[in-house]
Scaffold this motif. Structure first.
Motif, short mmCIF file in Angstrom:
data_model
loop_
_atom_site.label_atom_id
_atom_site.label_comp_id
_atom_site.label_asym_id
_atom_site.label_seq_id
_atom_site.Cartn_x
_atom_site.Cartn_y
_atom_site.Cartn_z
N SER B 434 32.09 11.23 -29.37
CA SER B 434 31.08 11.29 -30.42
C SER B 434 30.99 12.68 -31.06
N SER B 478 21.90 12.95 -30.62
CA SER B 478 22.96 12.91 -31.63
C SER B 478 22.72 11.79 -32.63
N LYS B 479 22.04 10.72 -32.20
CA LYS B 479 21.85 9.62 -33.13
C LYS B 479 20.68 9.88 -34.09
N LEU B 519 19.17 1.16 -28.55
CA LEU B 519 20.41 1.85 -28.91
C LEU B 519 21.49 1.34 -27.94
N GLY B 544 27.03 2.33 -29.77
CA GLY B 544 26.87 3.53 -30.57
C GLY B 544 25.90 3.29 -31.72
N ASN B 545 25.56 2.04 -31.99
CA ASN B 545 24.61 1.72 -33.05
C ASN B 545 23.33 1.18 -32.42
N TYR B 546 22.31 0.99 -33.25
CA TYR B 546 21.06 0.49 -32.70
C TYR B 546 20.66 -0.81 -33.36
#
Ligand SMILES: Cc1cc2nc3c(=O)[nH]c(=O)nc-3n(C[C@H](O)[C@H](O)[C@H](O)COP(=O)(O)OP(=O)(O)OC[C@H]3O[C@@H](n4cnc5c(N)ncnc54)[C@H](O)[C@@H]3O)c2cc1C
Ligand code: HEM
Ligand code: SF4
Ligand code: SF4
Lengths: 289, 807
Positions: B434, B478-479, B519, B544-546
């Motif tokens: 990431s 990070s998100k 998430l 990696g997405n929510y």
């Protein structure tokens, strides 16, 4: 990016290139206006001849590129795309090159051979467009091996069922289903080119034979007086007609695939012949003109 | 009273055998107890002629027994001979049922016979477990067997296979060619097996080549003297009792994992994770003093390691502090470190500096370090790059590293210092890196491969906890909040919960009330809605997405159903905690709203074309939900030339790793039997030499150190790994054309002449990672039918393709 075919590869890059070539050649041809009439001997004629020869060599190179599996020189799809579009442009470019002069000589022979090769290629391209989806539709989620296994299975069921009725019927069913195929049926899957057509025919034959048996069974069934017998006949009939449908499906499958393979057997030898004719044509032009 | 042995060794595998041999050499009074009738049952049961490999080859062998790579028969014979020569006291057919007592006075109870007494016990029973038996009278009759080594041994027999798992199905299918085979299934369907096996067995049952008794239980097995066949099996079926005459019963009921037995001996496991192994001291002693554990059971899956431990454990029992066999390897590894003095000092230093490793045992640490690499990168150099697929784990022994959060030169940077670790994100999520990590000044790093790290995480609860906490904090940072101050992050992370879902489990359903965002950290989900009485899948969301973000922006009724496609883990953040982030950063709300808007628009579009959803669910069934890269063929373009297969074989030692025709098709999208390069590759589990790895571009590949055990073949749910022998070398094109030498272009080498003798190794798709142009299959497809696609691009793919290819 997904599933872009050899037709529209890179947004028709090679179609556009071909059209551009044709456009330039046509303008030059009209503007050039040589005397007494246009032919291969003028400077434009030489240039067009050179371009055509280069294109032909490029097209022939596909046969080599196709077998160079670790090549990182573009994708095979890109090569085929260039092949079909530049190949088709030869129809016009070579005609312009010749100035449409035909006669009984090696030059015209090369020209005609070229046209035939291009047309055979065009035929292949159309088959490539048409057959794949038909094949998937016809397969109906089965692999060919499964179709074959099912046929073998139904055959043995049919024999057992026929046994219950009469030795005669057993014999006819065996006749209709056995000829020219035995347990090595599966092995035949491996050798493609030559046996495929034969097999497609045979499967069609089979379907016809089996259909005849169905008629016989139906006739006998109509004549039968025993409930028990009628039930046996009905079971046999259903097995045998399933068998026929599978035969037809398999025959169609093989036929569709064979169509996609055979035309190459014409296209490739003709293109080799074209290479020979082209070389003779060039030698003749430079040494004997 | 009976003799008290100085040491009793349980299990005569390479570990136990080597221990017993050393004990005999040292003239200790000893006994070696083996359940089966022969030495080293696990290896005895390898396929005939299997080439036994001596990995890892850098590790020296230290044992009273010889061991060089060679055929199974040679290896076993050499052990047998040496065992006899050393007069090892072996008792076979002595299955141990329990161990009780304390150091100096252990009592070992056997299934048959008097208990045995010993001062020390070495447990080396491996991981194979005991085969489950029928549990009815007649289970031990000579024609009832629980294994099948070579199906070709049997011909024209009536055989009843009992069981419904992969082993039973594979045996039944293999036997059906030459025998009359029935299969007995306790249930009414085959649910516990691979899809391919299920398909094959159902087909065989349908076609009548195998008969199946469903819902049937075994009542008893009996000799039947008057029948031509020796056996009679009595079954309870829904139609009443059935008595079936047979030549042979093959019951494949799986094995009872040794764990319960081990626990009953008083040995503790760190947690319930089936992958965890009991903790042992650096001298292989378990939590029960005097009870030692070595070999596969202690987590060492290779023969050579097992044999070395057998030698060492006897030395330790005698009070000899021999340096472990890996001492020299570690010394070599550490000697490049600045200020190196001794291996022991370095181990201490590492545990002092890296808190994560402080709590693990010396043995675990040695193993961990043996697998790890030590790096001394130049300041400013890149350690790994964002979007790489590597999955190793780094601990900082000295110095620091910096990690830009976000892109652009002005992105804020996180700094990690001595004792910190990084790389856990890709390790746990199975996704690309990431962020890019840069080395700081005077930096010393420990890089650990995935397997060693996974093993440590599953065996040491504290390690798992610390890594999970860091993961949550960093993922949130990070998100959502690269610039948030540490206290806020800490607060949000402390409130976040890690959630686990099974495949097909619903995270939340349309219409539910909910106030959490999830998430996805591992696995993937689909989003679906009910439209016209039908659940229509609208999209696919990868790790990696929510999902569920609207709940945090004020809308607390779920507008769609979210379902896990594969085992999935999420980090759930509730509204109160998330509010902290929203308050901290005014732009966050806008950014999330923009994303939500885009998703809604995409979904509305998808709702109009309902086949799109069907294609997604079809692809999910094919395991695309856990894929990182998958080969798809558009059947409306595929001319069935099999050039893709030929290209694969030609570029991979003659064996194609893909089967173009096999595999299902839907709406002209065909998923051939070919590797999906899974995010968490099932094939990597239980690979004894750790030969399966993921390369930087995501390719899952098998290294040459493969020992050919076939575990990966069984573990891959998509049936894409084969065992193959490297074919003879191909002649040059001219040589072939003119002189007919060897196999020619396009000849698949498997059946080709002159096979190498028996060294079979596992082969699979490596996405042509060593070819400059990329995957040969796709590049050799003349029509563009074959493509490779990453699931991230799936939504786009479906939008583009499905409209034109409706069924
Ligand atoms: C198909 C296959 C191929 C492999 N190939 C290789 C290779 O080429 N090279 C390599 O290095 N490794 C290979 N391995 C791994 C290797 O076989 C194991 O790591 C090794 O056998 C483990 O040794 P062990 O002594 O710990 O246990 P095991 O070898 O499993 O031995 C345990 C023994 O204990 C006995 N036992 C179990 N329970 C009891 C009980 N209650 N009482 C008494 N006795 C009991 C068992 O019968 C058995 O004999 C392979 C594994 C498999 C499955
Ligand atoms: C002078 C003209 C041409 C020459 C010399 C030529 C030559 C060839 C050669 C050598 C091959 C390789 C076949 C193989 O090795 O399997 C080939 C394949 C092919 N050609 Fe042509 N060709 C010509 C024109 C065309 C044209 C005009 C078209 C289409 C409009 C065409 C379509 C194809 C196609 C579709 C293939 C098959 C590709 C594959 O399946 O791998 N060709 N041609
Ligand atoms: S071999 Fe099987 S389990 Fe391994 S990555 Fe490929 S598809 Fe996944
Ligand atoms: S190379 Fe392309 S066209 Fe040929 S079989 Fe493979 S996918 Fe089909």
């Amino acid at each position: 990016m997904a599933h872009e075919s050899f037709i529209n590869h890179a947004r028709y890059r090679y179609l556009r290139l071909s059209l551009l070539l044709i456009l330039i050649a046509s303008i030059a041809f009209i503007w050039h206006d040589p005397h007494p009439r246009p032919n291969g001997g003028t400077w434009l004629g030489y240039t067009l001849g050179g371009v055509c020869s280069l294109i032909i060599l490029l097209l022939l190179y596909l046969g080599i590129r196709k077998r160079d599996y670790s090549s990182s020189m573009g994708t095979l799809k890109g090569w085929v795309s260039a092949h079909v579009w530049l190949g088709l442009s030869l129809l016009i470019l070579s005609t312009l090159h010749s100035g449409a002069q035909l006669g009984w000589n090696i030059h015209s022979a090369a020209y005609l051979l070229l046209i035939v090769v291009v047309l055979s290629g065009l035929w292949g391209m159309l088959i490539y467009q048409r057959n794949p989806a038909l094949m998937t539709g016809n397969r109906n989620q089965q692999t060919r091996l499964v179709l074959l296994e099912q046929i073998i299975q139904l055959d043995s069921e049919a024999l057992q069922q026929a046994d219950l009725i009469s030795a005669e019927l057993h014999h006819s069913v065996a006749q209709a289903t056995r000829p020219n195929r035995s347990s090595n049926l599966l092995n035949r899957l491996s050798n493609r080119y030559w046996s495929d057509t034969a097999r497609a025919d045979r499967d069609a034959d089979h379907a016809a034979n089996v259909y005849r048996i169905e008629q016989t069974i139906a006739t006998q069934m109509a004549a039968s007086r025993s409930d028990q017998q009628v039930r046996y006949y009905r079971e046999l009939l259903s097995t045998v007609s399933q068998r026929r449908l599978l035969s037809q499906q398999l025959g169609r499958d093989i036929q569709l695939q064979a169509q996609m393979e055979w035309w190459l057997l014409l296209h490739v030898p003709l293109s080799i012949a074209l290479l020979a004719a082209l070389l003779s044509h060039i030698v003749a032009v430079f040494f004997y003109w | 009273m009976a003799e008290i042995y100085q040491v009793a060794i349980i299990g005569a595998g390479p570990a136990g055998l080597s221990a017993a041999a050393r004990a005999a050499e040292q003239k200790l009074s000893h006994i070696l107890l083996e359940a089966s009738p022969q030495l080293s049952n696990t290896i005895f049961r390898y396929q005939k002629g299997k080439h036994v490999m001596a990995e890892p080859h850098v590790l020296p062998l230290r044992s009273a027994l010889p061991f060089i790579a060679g055929a199974r028969e040679e290896v076993l014979a050499s052990w047998e001979q040496q065992t006899r020569q050393l007069a090892v006291n072996v008792r076979d057919q002595a299955e141990v049922m329990n161990v009780s007592g304390t150091q100096g006075d252990f009592t070992i109870s056997l299934k048959h016979g008097e208990p045995i007494h010993a001062q020390h016990v070495v447990l080396s029973i491996g991981l194979q477990g005991n085969l489950r038996k029928l549990g009815v009278s007649g289970e031990d009759l000579p024609w009832v067997q629980y294994q099948l080594d070579d199906p070709d041994e049997y011909e024209a027999e009536t055989i009843i296979v009992i069981g419904a798992g992969d082993a039973a199905i594979e045996n039944a299918l293999a036997l059906a060619g030459h025998n009359t085979v029935s299969i007995v299934n306790r249930k009414d369907e085959f649910a516990r097996c691979k899809d391919a096996n299920r398909e094959s067995i159902l087909k065989a049952i349908e076609s009548g080549s195998i008969q199946c008794y469903y819902n049937a239980t075994v009542v008893q097995a009996d000799d039947s003297p008057d029948e031509p066949q020796p056996g009679l099996l009595v079954l309870e079926t829904p139609e009443g009792q059935a008595r079936i005459a047979c030549d042979r019963i093959i019951a494949r009921l799986g094995a009872i994992p040794p764990r319960r037995f081990v626990q009953a001996c008083g040995i503790e496991f760190p947690n319930d994770d089936p992958a965890s192994v009991p903790a042992v001291s650096s001298q292989y002693q378990s939590n029960v003093p005097g009870l030692y554990i070595i070999g596969a059971l202690a987590g060492y899956p290779l023969i050579k390691q097992c044999m070395n431990q057998g030698y060492e454990v006897i030395e330790y029992i005698q009070g000899n502090p021999v340096a472990p066999a890996d001492e020299d390897l570690l010394k070599e590894k550490f000697s490049a470190m600045p200020g190196f003095t001794s291996v022991d000092d370095t181990l201490t230093m590492i545990q002092q500096r890296v808190p994560l490793l402080a709590g693990i045992t010396r043995l675990q640490l040695r193993e961990f370090l043996l697998d790890s690499g030590i790096h001394h990168p130049e300041p400013g150099s890149v350690i790994f790059t964002r979007d790489d697929y590597t999955d190793s784990f780094y601990s900082i022994l000295q110095g620091n590293v910096s990690i830009p959060l976000g892109s652009g030169p002005k992105a804020p940077k996180a700094k990690l210092l001595q004792g910190d670790f990084f790389g856990e994100m890709s390790l746990l999520s199975g996704r690309r890196r990431s962020a890019t990590v840069y080395a700081g000044a005077n930096c010393l790093l420990l890089e650990t491969p995935r397997r060693s790290m996974v093993k440590l995480i599953s065996s040491v609860a504290a390690v798992k906890r610390v890594i999970d906490e860091a993961f949550i904090r960093r993922a949130i940072q990070s998100k959502f909040a690269p610039e948030a101050p540490a206290e806020i992050l800490q607060q949000v992370a402390a409130n976040a919960v890690l959630k686990h879902y099974q495949a097909n489990q619903v995270l939340f359903a349309e219409g539910d009330a909910g106030d959490t965002l999830e998430l996805i950290r591992r696995g993937s989900v689909t989003i679906s809605r009910r439209i016209d009485q039908r659940e229509i899948i609208l999209s696919y969301v990868a790790a990696g997405n929510y999902v569920g973000e609207m709940a945090l922006l004020g809308n607390t009724t779920r507008s769609a159903t979210v379902t896990a496609t594969v085992p999935t883990e999420t980090i759930a953040i509730d509204q109160a905690a998330f509010q902290l982030l929203l308050d901290n950063d005014a732009k966050l709300r806008d950014a999330m709203q923009t994303e939500y808007r885009q998703r809604t628009l995409d979904n509305v579009q998808r709702e109009q074309e309902s086949t799109g959803g069907d294609v997604i669910s079809f692809l999910m069934q094919q395991g695309i939900g856990e894929a990182t890269d998958v080969l798809l063929i558009d059947e409306s373009l595929c001319v069935r030339c099999d050039n893709c297969e030929t290209a694969c074989a030609e570029t991979h030692q003659g064996t194609s790793r893909l089967d173009r025709e096999a595999g299902p098709t839907f709406a002209m999208v065909h998923v051939p039997t070919s590797c999906r390069h899974c995010e968490h590759p099932h094939c990597m589990q239980d690979c004894p030499p750790d030969a399966i790895h993921r390369a930087a571009n995501g390719e899952v590949f098998i290294e040459d150190s493969c020992i050919g055990c076939g575990n990966c073949v069984r573990n891959c749910p998509y049936d894409v790994i084969h065992m193959a022998t490297p074919p003879p070398k191909k002649p040059g094109l001219l040589n072939w054309l003119l002189f007919g030498a060897g196999p020619g272009p396009g000849d698949h080498g498997l059946e080709a002449k002159g096979n190498n003798k028996g060294v079979k190794q596992a082969v699979k798709c490596d996405m042509c990672k060593d070819l400059s142009g990329g995957p040969a299959c796709v590049r050799a497809c003349p029509t563009g039918a074959a493509i490779r696609i990453a699931p991230d691009a799936l939504a786009q793919y479906i939008n583009k393709n499905v409209k034109s290819t409706r069924v």
